[in-house]
Design an enzyme around this catalytic site. Sequence first.
Site, short mmCIF file in Angstrom:
data_model
loop_
_atom_site.label_atom_id
_atom_site.label_comp_id
_atom_site.label_asym_id
_atom_site.label_seq_id
_atom_site.Cartn_x
_atom_site.Cartn_y
_atom_site.Cartn_z
N HIS A 118 0.83 -1.21 0.00
CA HIS A 118 0.00 0.00 0.00
C HIS A 118 0.87 1.26 0.00
O HIS A 118 0.72 2.13 -0.86
CB HIS A 118 -0.91 -0.01 1.24
CG HIS A 118 -1.76 1.20 1.38
ND1 HIS A 118 -3.10 1.22 1.10
CD2 HIS A 118 -1.46 2.47 1.80
CE1 HIS A 118 -3.59 2.42 1.31
NE2 HIS A 118 -2.61 3.21 1.75
N GLU A 119 1.78 1.34 0.97
CA GLU A 119 2.62 2.54 1.06
C GLU A 119 3.55 2.66 -0.15
O GLU A 119 3.86 3.76 -0.61
CB GLU A 119 3.42 2.54 2.36
CG GLU A 119 2.58 2.53 3.63
CD GLU A 119 1.53 3.63 3.67
OE1 GLU A 119 1.71 4.68 3.02
OE2 GLU A 119 0.50 3.44 4.34
N HIS A 154 1.85 4.45 -2.94
CA HIS A 154 2.00 5.90 -2.81
C HIS A 154 3.38 6.33 -3.30
O HIS A 154 3.53 7.35 -3.98
CB HIS A 154 1.85 6.31 -1.35
CG HIS A 154 0.46 6.34 -0.83
ND1 HIS A 154 -0.56 6.98 -1.48
CD2 HIS A 154 -0.08 5.81 0.31
CE1 HIS A 154 -1.68 6.87 -0.77
NE2 HIS A 154 -1.41 6.15 0.31
N HIS A 176 3.66 6.59 -6.94
CA HIS A 176 2.98 7.80 -7.39
C HIS A 176 3.94 8.99 -7.35
O HIS A 176 3.93 9.85 -8.24
CB HIS A 176 1.76 8.06 -6.50
CG HIS A 176 0.69 8.88 -7.13
ND1 HIS A 176 -0.48 9.19 -6.48
CD2 HIS A 176 0.59 9.48 -8.33
CE1 HIS A 176 -1.25 9.92 -7.26
NE2 HIS A 176 -0.62 10.13 -8.39
#
Length: 701
Positions: free
Chosen positions: A488-489, A492, A495
């Site tokens: 999940h992290e 990010h 991104h």
Amino acid sequence: MNKPILIAAGLALALLSSCNMNNPLLTESTLPYGAPEFDKIKEAHYLPAFKQAVKEAKADIDAIVECADEPDFKNTIEALENSGQTLDKVASIFYNLLEADSTEGLEKIAEKVSPMMTEVSMYSSLNEKLFEKVKTVYEKRNELGLEPDQMKLVEDTYKSFSRNGANLCPEDKAVYAKLSEELSLMNLQYGKNVLAATNAYKLVVTDEADLAGLPDFVVDGAAALAKEKGVEGWAFDLSYPSYGPFVKYSTRRDLRKEMYLAYNTKAVGGEYDNLELCRKIAAQRVKIAKILGYETYAAYDVEDRMAKTQETVDDFLSDLLNPSLPAARRDVAEITAYARENGFEESELMPWDFSFWSEKYKDAKYSVNDEQLKPYFKLENCIDAVLGLAGRLYGLQFTERPDIPGYNKDGKVFDVTDATGRHMALFYADFFPRASKRGGAWMTEFRGQKIIDGEEFRPFISIVTNFTKPTETAPSLITHDELTTFLHEFGHALHGMLAEGRYGSQSGTNVARDFVELPSQIMENWAYEPEYLNTFAKHYETGEVIPTELIDKIVAAKNYLAAYSQVRQLQFGILDMAWHTMTAVPEDLDTKAFEKEALASSAVIYSCPEACISTAFGHIFNGGYSAGYYSYKWAEVLEADAFSLFKEKGIFNTEVSGSFRENILSKGSSDDEAVLYRNFRGHDPQAKALLVKLGIISEEE
């Protein structure tokens, strides 16, 4: 002024200049790519650096205001976008370390710096002459031949000024500035209280019998924590790698209750009380919203997101809650029935019972648990696998750089390059809990991607987690849930690393709050894909690849308690909106009673009178998710729909990943997020995609 005073003043200026020249926060870094010189930065450097950076930021604003030329995109909008670069650098380093490696010294500095940051923000946002120039460019924007990202920057800049009080009368501007400064200090105090309350508690066990039910990995971790804290026996604290397994596995119901209450009454009363601070923060936000012309803080905050209105958010939460609530209650009834069949004699499950019995039922139903799985998820293997996934999808390579210092000895620094060898980013990874780090996991950046005067600055991206530490007898073995958190992290982080914007405010994760979780949540899906797990999940002692039957059980158990978990997340969103949809906050508001009332209709298990979510709900009170916690579910709808394309074409399909990179990851907010999503997927997402994915409804419903 007499001569001795002149000499003294000159000497003081010389000394200040000398201090700045020796301040690593203010001088050009000698490290590759201009990386922060963490090995040289001391606490004493921060305050002088902030003072100098604030001075420079104001000078940048003055230069725009005093420019005699007709306001245009370059001398006003672009100049404003690129102003305050030194302050951005200093603040990014300081505030990230305040969360990840804090000290009492940093907390004291934060209290001094907070009003400075608010003041410099107001120096820009409430500057009438500056706003007039921005307004001039905004009004003639259609005549300037701007490119799409430039047009959006003009519109976003004007809207930012408007939303930050530029259209207020002078008296109201002064009030707004004061309210904002007070709120920033409240937010700081709230976070400080949560960290202090978390660190103030530990459960020390000296009788081995009190460890009953705990797996070896939990016991080993507790022994290591006791050694670290200088106590005999075994220690447990409120960091999740310690707390979570304890309430999940301990057969000592009394100790589970003690741990549960400690965790769920953080900052409730006592020295680090946040009960009154919750009310004050909410009240302050209402005042800010009112002065800006909004009925509620939610109306103000949501306007700038994909949802646009608080009514849309309320409808969205209801659309998910209504079908999920009965299914969640069936989940709880199923766990309760199992507990009673296996000796539980109380009238109902208490909160400190639920994790324990749900884990036992999961083990019985799927024959899979953390103790079985952890040996296959050695952290080093998971790091290689997560970084390797970025290689398969996006052609990225990660090379560890021990010559580039991190901010803590536990961290790792990687040089990220693409398939052509182009440098894309520096990646900082900080995995283990410590007293100086707040709980949870997050991604951040020390520098975002941007282009200034033709020179591109590639980003410095960081992820921070609280995974189980290695012990004297075993390496760091993480749970499958922690693997999904890592992915999940890292989503990010991708991104940020793959950003290709022209303007920093539109680059990387600088997107609408309810869009920002799409790149992170879509990555979690790979944690359940056998084709991916088979490449790295190997027993840390034997090297055996994770058995197919275990993977099958992970996949089968994927939607275990899905409805219950969904309702739990929706409750956080409901509570958030309750705090931020008030048109006025009564001075006698009781935080615990308010919370209980807000959540009563969505409750699925007993609500303990002592417990309170709000006092440690950092996401909404000091973490940037105020009136925005619904974003996690909003993004889950997006990712459920988006990942279905990977499932259709192949989870390593580079055509799909290339499109995701091109239309989502690289674009930031250079275009409207709804447009970006449609460009990738070809249609708008529907909430049904998530309900089907979680097994709450069928495709036909």
